[in-house]
Write an enzyme that holds these catalytic residues in place. Sequence first.
Site, PDB file in Angstrom:
ATOM      1  N   ASP A  10     -21.781 -24.722  12.784  1.00 10.01           N
ATOM      2  CA  ASP A  10     -23.067 -25.302  12.417  1.00 10.01           C
ATOM      3  C   ASP A  10     -23.738 -24.320  11.448  1.00 10.01           C
ATOM      4  O   ASP A  10     -23.350 -23.148  11.368  1.00 10.01           O
ATOM      5  CB  ASP A  10     -23.909 -25.478  13.686  1.00 10.01           C
ATOM      6  N   ASP A  12     -27.696 -24.445  10.357  1.00 11.42           N
ATOM      7  CA  ASP A  12     -29.090 -24.112  10.681  1.00 11.42           C
ATOM      8  C   ASP A  12     -29.214 -23.587  12.108  1.00 11.42           C
ATOM      9  O   ASP A  12     -28.854 -24.278  13.069  1.00 11.42           O
ATOM     10  CB  ASP A  12     -29.990 -25.340  10.492  1.00 11.42           C
TER      11      ASP A  12
END
Length: 259
Positions: A10, A12
Amino acid sequence: MTDYEALVFDVDGTLADTERDGHRVAFNRAFADAGLDWDWTEDLYADLLAVTGGKERMRYYLDRFNTDFVRPYDLDAFIADLHRRKTEHYTAMLAKGAIPLRPGVRRLLDEARAACVRLAIATTTTPQNVSALIENALPPGALDWFEVIGAGDIVAHKKPAPDIYDWVLERMALKPADVVAFEDSANGVDSAARAGIDRILVTTNRYTEAQIFPAASAVLDGLGEPEAPANARTGVAPPAAGVDLAYLAMLERRTVAPA
Ligand code: XBP
Ligand code: MG
């Protein structure tokens, strides 16, 4: 030594702490540009993070927190325009080096590349935002370190839907059991788990530290560095020098169905 083929990250909150001082600020600048008095404070933003995706988040804000706002006739176009401005502000901030990678990320990426472990990204954020982070926080050419970058609107449904992980796995021709996913939030963990990934390492941040992650193999407060070791909330404690490939190989497989 390892029984995984790839690490899927991922962006953010996981590769970098981008939300409070990055995305949130960029949203507010776009609102000001448009003459709106909307102010996404740090506390309000914690609530807004319930919804992933910037356009979706703005709509959620209007539905839940600013119901008096008189909506323009074409709300989709209005939101899309605000979001374009927000992306310009966000990428400009990153071009100035505003957001560094989280501790341990560079070290782990380097170890994985040296060991020919494949790398990929699965994120809801806009593709330009991924490029802006990677190009400014890592050496030139680092975008090519990632074999597949799954981002933004390329899938119909954003996290916690499994679509983006499904998309990445399909392009890499990998099964969910072949990868370790790295996430920071409940929405992200649900997305990976719904895609069938059974090894998910969570590194929390201030916006996600109170969340619960039944499907995570371990929940840490970071990847850790030799001078700043990470702590485990659940699962096996990471080595003093930080999460490494050997640690990832020991992660428990978990198949808890997401709520
Ligand atoms: C990240 C997001 C993103 C960013 C905003 O979630 O929710 O929407 O906050 O990005 P995750 P855009 O880390 O779970 O992928 O404005 O470009 O959509
Ligand atoms: Mg995240």
